[in-house]
Structure formats: structure tokens, C-alpha cells
Design an enzyme around this catalytic site. Structure first.
Site, PDB file in Angstrom:
ATOM      1  CB  SER A 197      44.994  50.683  37.313  1.00 26.39           C
ATOM      2  OG  SER A 197      43.912  51.133  37.787  1.00 26.39           O
TER       3      SER A 197
ATOM      4  CE1 TYR B 293      46.783  48.640  42.053  1.00 19.20           C
ATOM      5  CE2 TYR B 293      45.293  50.474  41.125  1.00 19.20           C
ATOM      6  CZ  TYR B 293      45.818  49.191  41.175  1.00 19.20           C
ATOM      7  OH  TYR B 293      45.311  48.448  40.069  1.00 19.20           O
TER       8      TYR B 293
HETATM    9  P1  NAP Z   1      45.042  39.453  41.186  1.00 17.00           P
HETATM   10  O1  NAP Z   1      43.915  38.364  41.056  1.00 17.00           O
HETATM   11  O2  NAP Z   1      45.065  39.682  42.908  1.00 17.00           O
HETATM   12  O3  NAP Z   1      46.376  38.812  40.770  1.00 17.00           O
HETATM   13  C1  NAP Z   1      47.506  39.650  41.282  1.00 17.00           C
HETATM   14  C2  NAP Z   1      48.752  38.714  40.528  1.00 17.00           C
HETATM   15  O4  NAP Z   1      49.914  39.176  40.947  1.00 17.00           O
HETATM   16  C3  NAP Z   1      48.822  37.200  41.116  1.00 17.00           C
HETATM   17  O5  NAP Z   1      48.939  36.410  40.256  1.00 17.00           O
HETATM   18  C4  NAP Z   1      49.962  37.272  42.181  1.00 17.00           C
HETATM   19  O6  NAP Z   1      50.557  36.063  42.419  1.00 17.00           O
HETATM   20  C5  NAP Z   1      50.716  38.189  41.393  1.00 17.00           C
HETATM   21  N1  NAP Z   1      51.838  38.911  42.274  1.00 17.00           N
HETATM   22  C6  NAP Z   1      51.607  39.653  43.449  1.00 17.00           C
HETATM   23  N2  NAP Z   1      52.686  40.052  43.848  1.00 17.00           N
HETATM   24  C7  NAP Z   1      53.696  39.320  42.934  1.00 17.00           C
HETATM   25  C8  NAP Z   1      55.140  39.440  43.039  1.00 17.00           C
HETATM   26  N3  NAP Z   1      55.885  40.185  43.943  1.00 17.00           N
HETATM   27  N4  NAP Z   1      55.824  38.875  41.988  1.00 17.00           N
HETATM   28  C9  NAP Z   1      55.050  38.316  41.051  1.00 17.00           C
HETATM   29  N5  NAP Z   1      53.660  38.078  41.111  1.00 17.00           N
HETATM   30  C10 NAP Z   1      53.030  38.743  41.967  1.00 17.00           C
HETATM   31  O7  NAP Z   1      44.741  40.766  40.848  1.00 17.00           O
HETATM   32  P2  NAP Z   1      44.241  41.243  39.310  1.00 17.00           P
HETATM   33  O8  NAP Z   1      42.828  42.005  39.778  1.00 17.00           O
HETATM   34  O9  NAP Z   1      44.119  40.021  38.443  1.00 17.00           O
HETATM   35  O10 NAP Z   1      45.259  42.144  38.955  1.00 17.00           O
HETATM   36  C11 NAP Z   1      46.159  42.063  38.040  1.00 17.00           C
HETATM   37  C12 NAP Z   1      46.722  43.350  37.490  1.00 17.00           C
HETATM   38  O11 NAP Z   1      45.653  44.153  36.957  1.00 17.00           O
HETATM   39  C13 NAP Z   1      47.393  44.347  38.572  1.00 17.00           C
HETATM   40  O12 NAP Z   1      48.477  44.851  38.173  1.00 17.00           O
HETATM   41  C14 NAP Z   1      46.301  45.210  38.900  1.00 17.00           C
HETATM   42  O13 NAP Z   1      46.909  46.589  39.564  1.00 17.00           O
HETATM   43  C15 NAP Z   1      45.633  45.583  37.643  1.00 17.00           C
HETATM   44  N6  NAP Z   1      44.194  45.940  37.622  1.00 17.00           N
HETATM   45  C16 NAP Z   1      43.218  45.341  38.365  1.00 17.00           C
HETATM   46  C17 NAP Z   1      41.941  45.612  38.364  1.00 17.00           C
HETATM   47  C18 NAP Z   1      40.687  45.214  39.024  1.00 17.00           C
HETATM   48  O14 NAP Z   1      39.694  45.738  39.278  1.00 17.00           O
HETATM   49  N7  NAP Z   1      40.889  43.828  39.276  1.00 17.00           N
HETATM   50  C19 NAP Z   1      41.793  47.301  37.860  1.00 17.00           C
HETATM   51  C20 NAP Z   1      42.867  47.844  37.213  1.00 17.00           C
HETATM   52  C21 NAP Z   1      43.946  47.459  37.078  1.00 17.00           C
HETATM   53  P3  NAP Z   1      50.207  35.082  43.293  1.00 17.00           P
HETATM   54  O15 NAP Z   1      48.728  34.543  43.251  1.00 17.00           O
HETATM   55  O16 NAP Z   1      51.228  33.923  43.129  1.00 17.00           O
HETATM   56  O17 NAP Z   1      50.359  35.690  44.622  1.00 17.00           O
END
Ligand code: NAP
Length: 273
Positions: A155, A168
Site C-alpha cells: 500500500s 494497517y
Molecule cells: P477487499 O475487497 O476487502 O478484499 C480483501 C480480500 O482479502 C478478500 O478477498 C478477503 O476474502 C481476503 N481476506 C481477508 N482476510 C483474509 C484471511 N484471513 N485469509 C484469506 N483471505 C482474507 O480489499 P481490497 O481493496 O481488494 O484489498 C486487497 C489488498 O490491497 C489488501 O492487502 C489491501 O491492504 C491492499 N490495498 C488496497 C487499497 C485500496 O484502496 N483498496 C489500497 C492500498 C492497498 P473474503 O472475501 O473471503 O473475506
């Protein structure tokens, strides 16, 4: 992209947002993809929705590309579940060539009032989970004497502090060193380890602002490119890093953030004139 077709990948957190987009992009590039999701024993509605809407949609799109896609349930913070997940993927695919450490959560709260368990939980999923999966993947590559590539989804908050999200911020700062340490440790054995650093991206993790036009405008006003990112833009960077187009790149984090890490408050000079 070079060298992706015919490879096999495991994408953690592949049922939603950025992980789903990466899984789909790799599928489009001809990669067989194991899609990890976390299943809750009590069959909570959120997981059901993730499986029915997230993973199922992902599977449909992968099916149209002729790529193999399988589902693997596991909580990435649990060492036994991670070991079992790698066993299952090895049985289905014979091994993997690419690991995408994407699963991540965030918990908000003033640090002085934060429940210690919440801090631990975020670290356990984001950082320990990435370590556990990386360890399994690396063991497999060393045992088989094969090359491999890891992309950690970090991130902008690996460099920008995020007040009220201390777990985080700390987890993503740790991910920077996980990337660099593993990259150096295994560079001589054909294993590359890189990261992407997404900025504000339209995914369910950001439900607090993506569907609220006022809050979204506030978020986007802080971004030099004046818009949030799309998950497919994160997927393109991840696909590049695990392809042979990036064969000489290791230990790097590629920020995909519309300029968010460029000190946006210096866009207009306020200190020297
Ligand atoms: P998201 O839509 O909430 O997706 C999160 C994913 O992680 C879901 O598939 C969830 O699975 C899975 N997950 C959560 N806990 C888990 C566990 N204990 N074991 C296995 N899987 C788990 O979030 P996203 O925005 O796509 O984020 C994905 C990554 O990008 C994260 O690492 C986040 O920190 C990073 N990121 C996101 C942003 C942003 O603005 N969106 C910015 C910077 C970094 P389930 O659906 O099965 O619960």
C-alpha cells in the site's frame, strides 16, 4: 506479457477487489489461477456473498479465457490452513510459479483506545499471512529447483503514515521489508520478490467512501491525478512484476497511486516563496 502463459498462480484474497482483478488479469494472460478466500465456519453472510458474487464471478471470467481456476479456502493467518492450502494447490496444479500475497484487512480506531486484539488481527492477516504463504511457496520452489515470483500487495501506507489505522500502517511498513529481505535472500536461487503499492482504489475495503459522492470527492481531491484507482490498474502492475518482462526486477515496490506518494501538499510551492 512475456512468460506468463502456462504458469500457475495462487492469489490470496482472490474473491474481491484487487485480488479478484489480479486473478482475472493473470487468467487473461493464460495463467492457471488458484483463488484463495477465507471461509467462516458459521457461514456468515459476508463469506457467502464473497463466494457467490466474488469468487463465482471471478471463476466465470476465468472460464471464458480457457484458463484453469480452482477455489482454495484458507485463513492466511493460520499456519496449518496455509500449509493445507499449498498442499491442495500442489495436488490440483502440481505446484505454483507465482504467489500473489493480496489478502488484507484494516481496522480503524484511535490508537490510545484500540483493542490489542484488533492490532494483532491486522498484523496476523496482512503481514504474518504474507510471510506464511511466502515461506510455503519458497520451500516448494527450492525443493523442485524451480524459479518463482512473489508479488506482495502492499500500500502507499508502507511509506505514508495512516493515523487511526496503526495496525494497517505497521503491517504495510513490514511488508516493505518482507519484500526486500526475501528478495535479497533468494535472488541467487531464481526467486524474485516484489510489491505493488496501491493508492486509493475503488474496492469493497473502501466502502466508507466509494459510494458516497461527497466523501469520494474529498478523497480524490488529495490525489495528484484527481481520481481513485481502478483494481484493473493494480492488476496490470502485478502482472508485469510476475512476468518475464520484469525478469531483472527484484526487491522493488511499484507504487500505483496517481501520484499520492509524491508529497501532494507540495504541488503548489508553499515553503520557498
Ligand atoms: P477487499 O475487497 O476487502 O478484499 C480483501 C480480500 O482479502 C478478500 O478477498 C478477503 O476474502 C481476503 N481476506 C481477508 N482476510 C483474509 C484471511 N484471513 N485469509 C484469506 N483471505 C482474507 O480489499 P481490497 O481493496 O481488494 O484489498 C486487497 C489488498 O490491497 C489488501 O492487502 C489491501 O491492504 C491492499 N490495498 C488496497 C487499497 C485500496 O484502496 N483498496 C489500497 C492500498 C492497498 P473474503 O472475501 O473471503 O473475506
Amino acid at each position: 506479457m512475456k512468460g506468463l502463459a502456462g504458469r500457475r498462480a495462487l492469489v490470496t484474497g482472490g474473491s474481491s477487489g484487487i485480488g479478484q482483478a489480479i486473478a482475472v488479469r493473470l487468467g487473461e494472460e493464460g495463467v492457471d489461477v488458484a483463488i484463495n478466500y477465507v471461509g467462516r465456519p458459521e457461514g456468515a453472510l459476508a463469506t457467502k456473498e464473497a463466494i457467490e458474487n466474488g469468487v463465482a464471478r471471478c471463476m466465470e471470467q476465468l472460464a471464458t479465457t480457457g484458463t484453469k481456476a480452482v477455489l482454495v479456502a484458507a485463513d492466511v493467518s493460520d499456519a496449518d490452513q496455509v500449509r493445507a492450502m499449498f498442499g491442495e494447490v500442489t495436488e490440483r496444479f502440481g505446484g505454483i510459479d507465482i504467489l500473489i500475497n493480496n489478502a488484507g484487512i484494516q481496522i480503524v480506531g484511535d490508537t490510545d483506545a484500540l483493542d490489542v486484539a484488533d492490532f494483532d488481527k491486522v498484523l496476523a492477516v496482512n503481514l504474518r499471512g504474507s510471510f506464511l504463504c511466502a515461506q510455503q511457496a519458497i520451500r516448494g520452489w527450492l525443493d523442485a529447483d524451480r524459479p518463482g515470483s512473489i508479488v506482495n500487495v502492499s500500500s502507499v501506507h508502507q511509506v505514508i503514515p495512516k493515523p487511526r489505522f496503526v495496525g494497517y500502517s505497521v503491517s504495510k511498513g513490514g511488508m516493505a521489508n518482507l519484500t526486500r529481505t526475501l528478495a535479497l535472500e533468494y535472488a541467487g536461487r531464481g526467486i524474485r520478490v516484489n510489491g505493488i503499492g496501491p493508492g486509493a482504489t475503488v474496492t469493497p475495503i473502501n466502502r466508507a467512501w466509494v459510494d458516497d459522492p461527497v466523501k469520494r470527492a474529498m478523497v480524490e481531491a488529495h490525489i495528484p491525478m484527481r481520481r481513485a484507482g481502478d483494481a484493473s490498474e493494480m492488476a496490470a502492475a502485478a502482472a508485469f512484476l510476475c512476468s518475464d518482462d520484469a525478469a531483472y526486477v527484484t526487491g522493488q515496490t511499484l507504487f500505483v497511486d496517481g501520484g499520492l506518494t509524491l508529497y501532494p501538499s507540495f504541488e503548489t510551492s508553499w515553503s520557498s516563496e
